[in-house]
Design an enzyme around this catalytic site. Structure first.
Site, PDB file in Angstrom:
ATOM      1  N   LYS A   1      -3.488   8.457   3.553  1.00  0.00           N
ATOM      2  CA  LYS A   1      -4.812   8.175   4.111  1.00  0.00           C
ATOM      3  C   LYS A   1      -4.862   8.469   5.611  1.00  0.00           C
ATOM      4  O   LYS A   1      -5.908   8.874   6.139  1.00  0.00           O
ATOM      5  CB  LYS A   1      -5.204   6.725   3.840  1.00  0.00           C
TER       6      LYS A   1
ATOM      7  N   TYR B   1       0.839  -1.208   0.000  1.00  0.00           N
ATOM      8  CA  TYR B   1       0.000   0.000   0.000  1.00  0.00           C
ATOM      9  C   TYR B   1       0.870   1.253   0.000  1.00  0.00           C
ATOM     10  O   TYR B   1       0.447   2.309  -0.462  1.00  0.00           O
ATOM     11  CB  TYR B   1      -0.956  -0.016   1.185  1.00  0.00           C
TER      12      TYR B   1
END
Length: 257
Positions: A165, A158
């Protein structure tokens, strides 16, 4: 008495980030329209329009191009939505992007320029959107954005999007505190992995979905409609007492990590 079968009847929504029929933004649009909302949708540019225009037509929504990196585009989008709808009761921000070189590499190796662009597109654009919408929001409006478990944990592959995020979820809390006195609610929705166009840019994404399917308590992936149903709940009367949260819709995967 309101029609409980149409909990979003009379509600006016702006949904950003529709790319195709697999977009989370499209799942949200489908459910919101089915529950009675009037909508305006956005896509990135004219290149995306052939894929998105039939979807916008299906939910009877105007479609406006918006590139958050282009000065004035967000403001133009919001004004077009207000001109069409008369105001805004909910806004859904479903936009995320990072340069592939930075996304596929180690976070420690990420470039300053790549990190800055990822933050601008995926995080700060939510604050800019809220600012543009603020004068036009009803007194019980809801603003929503999309996060992922990688904000809380170091998820393999990720990469750079994890810190981005995490910043986005922090921004949700600050916007909730700042806009709450006006009655405006702010949330992050954190779906499990879904085969969207944005997700296709992640390395070994199929393995990530397989792990989620095998290990989540419900032993499956969630659907676009389930993400849309959560967004519709937050946009409607049922969510009026809630703000500042990150809500998971991931078949329970976050509890077993």
């Amino acid at each position: 008495m309101p029609d409980v079968s149409l909990p979003l009847a009379g509600r006016r929504g702006l949904i950003l980030g529709v790319a195709n029929e697999h977009s989370i933004a499209w799942g949200c649009a489908q459910v919101a329209r089915a529950q009675g909302a009037s909508l305006v949708l956005s896509c990135l540019n004219e290149k995306a329009r052939p894929f998105v225009q039939p979807l916008a037509d299906a939910v009877e929504a105007p479609l406006v191009d918006c590139n958050v990196e282009t000065e004035g585009d967000l403001e133009r989008l919001v004004q077009a939505a207000v001109d069409h709808l008369g105001g805004l009761d909910f806004v859904i921000h479903s936009i995320a992007w990072a340069p592939l070189a930075d996304l596929h590499g180690r976070v420690v190796d990420s470039s300053a320029a790549g990190f800055a662009r990822a933050m601008t597109v995926s995080c700060h654009s939510f604050a800019a959107l809220a600012r543009a919408c603020e004068p036009h929001l009803s007194d019980d409006a809801a603003l929503m954005t999309m996060s992922y478990l990688g904000a809380d944990e170091a998820i393999p592959h990720y990469g750079l999007m994890g810190p981005v995020k995490a910043a986005l979820e922090s921004m949700v809390r600050y916007l909730a505190a700042e806009l709450g006195p006006q009655g405006v609610r702010v949330h992050a929705i954190s779906p499990g992995p879904l085969p969207t166009r944005a997700a296709s840019g992640l390395q070994d994404f199929d393995a990530l979905m397989a792990t989620a399917r095998a290990e989540s308590p419900l032993r499956r992936l969630v659907t676009l409609e389930e993400v849309g149903a959560l967004a519709a709940f937050l946009a409607g009367p049922g969510g009026r007492g809630m703000s500042g949260q990150t809500l998971f819709v991931d078949a329970g995967f976050h509890v077993v990590r």
